[in-house]
Design a protein around this motif. Structure first.
Motif, short mmCIF file in Angstrom:
data_model
loop_
_atom_site.label_atom_id
_atom_site.label_comp_id
_atom_site.label_asym_id
_atom_site.label_seq_id
_atom_site.Cartn_x
_atom_site.Cartn_y
_atom_site.Cartn_z
N LEU A 133 40.63 41.44 38.25
CA LEU A 133 39.67 42.24 39.01
C LEU A 133 38.32 41.52 39.09
O LEU A 133 37.68 41.53 40.15
N ASP A 134 37.90 40.87 38.01
CA ASP A 134 36.66 40.09 38.05
C ASP A 134 36.73 39.02 39.13
O ASP A 134 35.79 38.84 39.90
N HIS A 135 37.87 38.32 39.21
CA HIS A 135 38.04 37.29 40.25
C HIS A 135 37.98 37.92 41.64
O HIS A 135 37.37 37.35 42.55
N LEU A 136 38.61 39.07 41.81
CA LEU A 136 38.64 39.74 43.11
C LEU A 136 37.24 40.18 43.56
O LEU A 136 36.93 40.17 44.75
N LEU A 137 36.43 40.57 42.61
CA LEU A 137 35.08 41.01 42.94
C LEU A 137 34.16 39.83 43.25
O LEU A 137 33.17 40.00 43.97
N GLU A 138 34.49 38.65 42.74
CA GLU A 138 33.66 37.47 42.94
C GLU A 138 34.05 36.65 44.16
O GLU A 138 33.25 35.89 44.68
N SER A 139 35.29 36.77 44.60
CA SER A 139 35.79 35.88 45.64
C SER A 139 36.86 36.59 46.48
O SER A 139 37.37 37.64 46.09
N ALA A 150 42.55 49.41 42.29
CA ALA A 150 41.18 48.90 42.40
C ALA A 150 41.07 47.84 43.50
O ALA A 150 40.10 47.81 44.25
N SER A 151 42.08 46.99 43.59
CA SER A 151 42.08 45.94 44.61
C SER A 151 42.08 46.53 46.02
O SER A 151 41.37 46.05 46.90
N ALA A 152 42.88 47.56 46.21
CA ALA A 152 42.96 48.20 47.52
C ALA A 152 41.63 48.84 47.91
O ALA A 152 41.28 48.88 49.09
#
Length: 122
Positions: A38-44, A66-68
């Motif tokens: 999730l940290d990676h998804l929020l950053e990039s 959360a990703s969706a």
């Protein structure tokens, strides 16, 4: 090719899948649990999330949800070795492209990723 985030707590399986997808020309970012992913998804941004369902800290169901919310157009492909976990993913099938059963062969996971990316492009 695609930029793919792999969330899998089993190091050897995560590396195996990552190597296979790199051979297909994809750029891979690896995460050992859902919170790290999730940290990676929020950053990039990513073209696909490939996640195990059963992981410590944050499981794949919570990660997919959360990703969706944060990346609604990004396809999500889940993996699991547990039938009951696959059943838990059923309500998410509106946001999840597919659930790949473990164990899988290298051609199986490569095809599942290709199919998920094709569905995204369509």
């Amino acid at each position: 090719m695609a930029r793919i985030l792999i969330a899998e707590d089993e190091d050897s399986l995560r590396r195996f899948v990552a190597r296979a997808l790199v051979m297909d020309g994809h750029e891979i970012v690896e995460a050992g649990d859902g919170a790290e992913a999730l940290d990676h998804l929020l950053e990039s941004s990513f073209d696909l999330l490939l996640s195990d369902i059963r992981m410590p800290v944050m499981d794949g169901i919570a990660l997919a949800t959360a990703s969706a919310e944060h990346r609604p157009s990004m396809p999500i492909l889940l993996m699991t070795g547990y039938a009951q976990q696959r059943e838990r993913a059923e309500p998410l099938m509106r946001i999840v492209v597919d659930v790949v059963p473990k164990p899988f062969s290298l051609p199986d996971i490569r095809q599942a990723v290709a199919d998920a990316l094709t569905k995204q492009a369509a």
